[in-house]
Design a protein around this motif. Structure first.
Motif, PDB file in Angstrom:
ATOM      1  N   ARG A 140       6.996  -4.763  13.934  1.00 29.79           N
ATOM      2  CA  ARG A 140       7.059  -4.507  12.431  1.00 29.79           C
ATOM      3  C   ARG A 140       8.497  -4.726  11.856  1.00 29.79           C
TER       4      ARG A 140
ATOM      5  N   PRO B 209       3.750  -0.598   5.595  1.00 32.40           N
ATOM      6  CA  PRO B 209       2.589  -1.042   6.165  1.00 32.40           C
ATOM      7  C   PRO B 209       1.161  -0.141   5.695  1.00 32.40           C
ATOM      8  N   ALA B 210       0.045  -0.795   5.773  1.00 35.11           N
ATOM      9  CA  ALA B 210      -1.091  -0.201   5.006  1.00 35.11           C
ATOM     10  C   ALA B 210      -1.669   0.633   6.126  1.00 35.11           C
ATOM     11  N   GLN B 211      -1.404   0.369   7.452  1.00 32.33           N
ATOM     12  CA  GLN B 211      -1.808   1.157   8.563  1.00 32.33           C
ATOM     13  C   GLN B 211      -0.607   1.839   9.023  1.00 32.33           C
TER      14      GLN B 211
ATOM     15  N   GLN C 154       7.076  -3.881   1.744  1.00 22.86           N
ATOM     16  CA  GLN C 154       6.041  -2.655   1.640  1.00 22.86           C
ATOM     17  C   GLN C 154       5.696  -2.114   2.943  1.00 22.86           C
TER      18      GLN C 154
ATOM     19  N   ALA D 174       7.098   5.877  -3.598  1.00 19.14           N
ATOM     20  CA  ALA D 174       6.990   4.438  -4.023  1.00 19.14           C
ATOM     21  C   ALA D 174       7.778   4.194  -5.223  1.00 19.14           C
TER      22      ALA D 174
ATOM     23  N   GLN E 215       4.803  10.995  -1.641  1.00 17.92           N
ATOM     24  CA  GLN E 215       4.617   9.690  -1.203  1.00 17.92           C
ATOM     25  C   GLN E 215       4.572   8.678  -2.464  1.00 17.92           C
TER      26      GLN E 215
END
Length: 163
Positions: A120, A86-88, A84, A52, A48
């Protein structure tokens, strides 16, 4: 003439029947070494992190190629925020959870997940359109060429020619 609704329904029914047939739980892994799960998590974290870093590099390259003006900084910030991950992440039910549901409940769960993915994706596409509208015609040409070459997220050709 096939309607998109019919195609969607056929896909959902095929997926539901596949889930119904595949109710046998997988065999437990053969005596995994202690810490194997931690190693897998560490590998996933490293993967990950690399992803990123590549994403950030691609965005910086795009920004440089577009030669954005200070007046476009706000549009760029909104665009990069929308791009970006998603945080979840989407919550995928386990096989055991799906086994507890009836077929109509599984279909409802799959439709809810599909709706969330669609929502999304719609947000990201709206962000691309809003950003694109802020570009000059020359910048739009650069963006068009780059998106055809790399795909919107920069990592897939999806059948397009690489330039």
């Amino acid at each position: 003439m096939t309607h998109p609704k019919h195609l969607l329904l056929a896909t959902v029914l095929a997926a539901a029947s596949t889930l119904a047939l595949a109710q046998t739980p997988p065999a437990p892994p053969a005596a995994a070494a202690p810490g194997a799960t931690q190693a897998a998590q560490a590998d996933s974290g490293a993967r990950q992190q690399r992803w990123a870093e590549r994403r950030a590099k691609r965005l910086e390259q795009l920004k440089a190629q577009l030669k954005l003006t200070p007046a476009q900084d706000g549009a760029w910030a909104a665009y990069t925020a929308a791009m970006q991950p998603p945080a979840q992440p989407l919550a995928h039910p386990s096989r055991a959870e799906m086994a507890q549901l009836t077929t109509p409940q599984r279909i409802d769960r799959m439709q809810a997940m599909q709706a969330e993915r669609q929502q999304r994706m719609g947000q990201r596409l709206d962000a691309v359109k809003a950003f694109y509208a802020q570009l000059t015609p020359e910048q739009q040409k650069v963006y068009d060429q780059r998106s055809m070459r790399h795909g919107e997220r920069g990592h897939g050709r999806h059948g397009m020619q690489r330039g």
